[in-house]
Design a protein around this motif. Sequence first.
Motif, PDB file in Angstrom:
ATOM      1  N   UNK A 203       0.834  -1.210   0.000  1.00 39.50           N
ATOM      2  CA  UNK A 203       0.000   0.000   0.000  1.00 39.50           C
ATOM      3  C   UNK A 203       0.868   1.260   0.000  1.00 39.50           C
ATOM      4  N   UNK A 204       1.943   1.273   0.786  1.00 46.44           N
ATOM      5  CA  UNK A 204       2.843   2.443   0.821  1.00 46.44           C
ATOM      6  C   UNK A 204       3.430   2.691  -0.564  1.00 46.44           C
ATOM      7  N   UNK A 205       3.811   1.592  -1.217  1.00 52.73           N
ATOM      8  CA  UNK A 205       4.426   1.684  -2.537  1.00 52.73           C
ATOM      9  C   UNK A 205       3.436   2.290  -3.544  1.00 52.73           C
TER      10      UNK A 205
ATOM     11  N   UNK B 259       3.263   6.198  -5.308  1.00 53.24           N
ATOM     12  CA  UNK B 259       3.233   6.355  -6.768  1.00 53.24           C
ATOM     13  C   UNK B 259       1.958   7.054  -7.233  1.00 53.24           C
ATOM     14  N   UNK B 260       1.094   7.447  -6.278  1.00 53.38           N
ATOM     15  CA  UNK B 260      -0.067   8.267  -6.624  1.00 53.38           C
ATOM     16  C   UNK B 260      -1.393   7.530  -6.705  1.00 53.38           C
ATOM     17  N   UNK B 261      -1.432   6.246  -6.292  1.00 56.40           N
ATOM     18  CA  UNK B 261      -2.700   5.509  -6.374  1.00 56.40           C
ATOM     19  C   UNK B 261      -3.720   6.014  -5.350  1.00 56.40           C
ATOM     20  N   UNK B 262      -4.990   6.031  -5.780  1.00 56.62           N
ATOM     21  CA  UNK B 262      -6.091   6.445  -4.890  1.00 56.62           C
ATOM     22  C   UNK B 262      -6.692   5.259  -4.142  1.00 56.62           C
ATOM     23  N   UNK B 263      -6.476   4.048  -4.662  1.00 58.22           N
ATOM     24  CA  UNK B 263      -7.100   2.892  -4.023  1.00 58.22           C
ATOM     25  C   UNK B 263      -6.650   1.593  -4.659  1.00 58.22           C
ATOM     26  N   UNK B 264      -6.781   0.496  -3.901  1.00 63.87           N
ATOM     27  CA  UNK B 264      -6.321  -0.814  -4.380  1.00 63.87           C
ATOM     28  C   UNK B 264      -7.417  -1.851  -4.126  1.00 63.87           C
TER      29      UNK B 264
END
Length: 201
Positions: free
Chosen positions: A154-156, A160-165
């Motif tokens: 999640x930190x990675x 890198x700019x992700x809003x959600x996984x």
Amino acid sequence: MNIRLASLEDERTLYDICVITGDSGKDATGIFDQPDLLGDIWVGPYLHLSADHCYVVQSDEGVPLGYCIATLDTTSFETVTDAVWWPAKQAFYRKPDISKQDSWSRDERIAHLIHNPLRSPSEFLEEFPSHAHINLVPEMQGKGWGKKLMQAMEDSLRSAGSQGVHLILSAKNQNALAFYKAVGYQIIFERPGEIGVGKKL
Ligand SMILES: CC(C)(COP(=O)(O)OP(=O)(O)OC[C@H]1O[C@@H](n2cnc3c(N)ncnc32)[C@H](O)[C@@H]1OP(=O)(O)O)[C@@H](O)C(=O)NCCC(=O)NCCS
């Protein structure tokens, strides 16, 4: 034990872990004639095409004992895998005969996914654009390493700019569902045999 970025040198070990956990979280050793089918779907594309977001927990000797592998943008990943990953695998694994679907072997059921790659539902990708897979060998389960690996992943993605996984799991894998809920994920979709869970980053 510690967590580090995965490398292509880990590929064989991660393919093996994928089989050890490949039957809805349980050991799938011996049930496939071509066990690398599993890694060719759920490990290889990430290690080769999304290495920046792939983590392993390793033994003191440097051997991976679990992994959490992810991709930042599912839509781009699907485009790239369609271009450079699936064609080679489709040439290698025979396409199962759709008219004999009712009598497909386990290998044929997985080979079908090589020829018809799984897709994440597009309507969730704006909110949860990244996706991941996590598996630990049985000796490493239940000791907090899954949570630590999820944090690293999640930190990675967040950096890198992700809003959600999101992650997609077998509906039979109730242990994994309980784990995802414990680390902050909610069910975002259900489809036959599968559940999608997601978390805002
Ligand atoms: C699912 C898996 C990744 C979880 O990792 P883990 O290292 O076993 O889980 P952790 O020890 O880090 O547990 C983290 C939290 O989840 C909770 N949790 C884990 N498994 C649970 C379960 N079966 N039921 C309830 N809670 C559970 C823990 O209690 C812990 O909660 P806490 O933070 O409040 O103390 C791991 O067990 C695994 O690889 N299983 C086999 C493969 C698999 O199913 N992978 C997922 C495929 S979708």
